[in-house]
Design a protein around this motif. Structure first.
Motif, short mmCIF file in Angstrom:
data_model
loop_
_atom_site.label_atom_id
_atom_site.label_comp_id
_atom_site.label_asym_id
_atom_site.label_seq_id
_atom_site.Cartn_x
_atom_site.Cartn_y
_atom_site.Cartn_z
N SER A 28 118.13 -6.30 68.29
CA SER A 28 117.71 -4.90 68.28
C SER A 28 117.52 -4.37 69.70
O SER A 28 117.71 -3.18 69.96
CB SER A 28 116.42 -4.73 67.47
N ASP A 61 120.89 -3.58 71.00
CA ASP A 61 121.32 -2.39 70.27
C ASP A 61 120.66 -1.15 70.86
O ASP A 61 121.29 -0.09 71.00
CB ASP A 61 120.96 -2.55 68.80
N TYR A 94 122.46 2.12 72.51
CA TYR A 94 122.20 3.48 72.04
C TYR A 94 121.76 4.39 73.18
O TYR A 94 122.21 5.53 73.29
CB TYR A 94 121.14 3.48 70.94
#
Length: 245
Positions: A151, A154, A158
């Motif tokens: 995460s 990620d 982003y």
């Protein structure tokens, strides 16, 4: 009105973002980093409860010291675990023209709702994200923090996607995060991002060991010394510190 669980404040922070900053440390974190120097921030749902208005009014008393570059940084613990408060706080801060920074591990990031929509909105009121990349290797990251890095990576992707300015931090821990191969993999990952404005190598220190002992926690790095200057320079070279603007 969302209330924050506050751990502490620093009124003249100089290492938590650009310029002189008011730093708010929020309570609560789900990472368990072996080298954490603030294990007293881990527990959720404790600490002094304050509203966004109360904290902002207190912070603005120090505004004259911030200059053109300074502002407010929210750190932790993990600030993204108190998203309702953070969003309200940064909206108020931006209404006052304050530069806003989040210092985060990125671990709570997810594309699932309701987190993702809140995070999208939060980024509209956030000038800078300081993202701690602790280890590029998934297995090593779990050993070091008890959590996956999926995460976190990620989140980094982003933030790049939306063009949000990022400073990346990496704590250099001998025998744990200073392997040349892993550093090169981390460097290669950072090179895929176009929004990185700065990379910092933070040498490990054991200053927080006494807090572990006071809390009755076992500190696993008692035999680890701070990295030598040579290893710090080596890491800075591999991670291309100074080449991002």
């Amino acid at each position: 009105m969302a209330l924050a669980y506050v751990h502490s404040y620093e009124t003249f922070g100089s290492v938590d973002g650009p310029g002189v900053r008011f730093v708010l440390f929020l309570q609560g974190c789900k990472m368990r980093c072996q080298y954490c120097h603030n294990p007293d921030t881990w527990k959720l749902g404790i600490g002094e409860q304050k509203s966004a208005r109360e904290i902002l009014d207190f912070a603005l008393r120090y505004r004259s010291y911030w200059g053109d570059e300074g502002g407010i940084t929210v750190s932790g613990g993990e600030p993204l675990l108190q998203m309702d408060f953070l969003l309200e706080f940064f909206k108020m801060a931006k209404a006052e023209g304050v530069h806003t920074t989040i210092d985060t591990s990125g671990w709570p990031f997810t594309h699932k709702e309701p987190f993702f929509s809140q995070f999208e909105e939060l980024m509209r009121y956030t000038d800078l994200v300081m993202l701690d990349l602790k280890h590029i290797d998934e297995v090593k990251h779990r050993e070091l923090t008890k959590q996956s890095n999926a995460s976190i990576l990620d989140c980094a992707r982003y933030l790049d996607e939306i063009g949000k300015d990022v400073w990346i931090r990496h704590v250099l821990v001998p025998q744990h995060t200073d392997d040349d191969g892993a550093l090169q993999r981390l460097s290669d990952f950072i090179a895929t991002l176009h929004n990185v404005r700065r990379v910092e190598v933070l040498p490990y220190h054991s200053f927080g060991m006494y807090k572990w002992q006071e809390l009755g926690l076992k500190y696993d790095l008692t035999d680890i010394n701070p990295p030598t200057q040579e290893r710090v320079i080596n890491a800075e070279k591999i991670l291309k510190v100074g080449s991002y603007h």
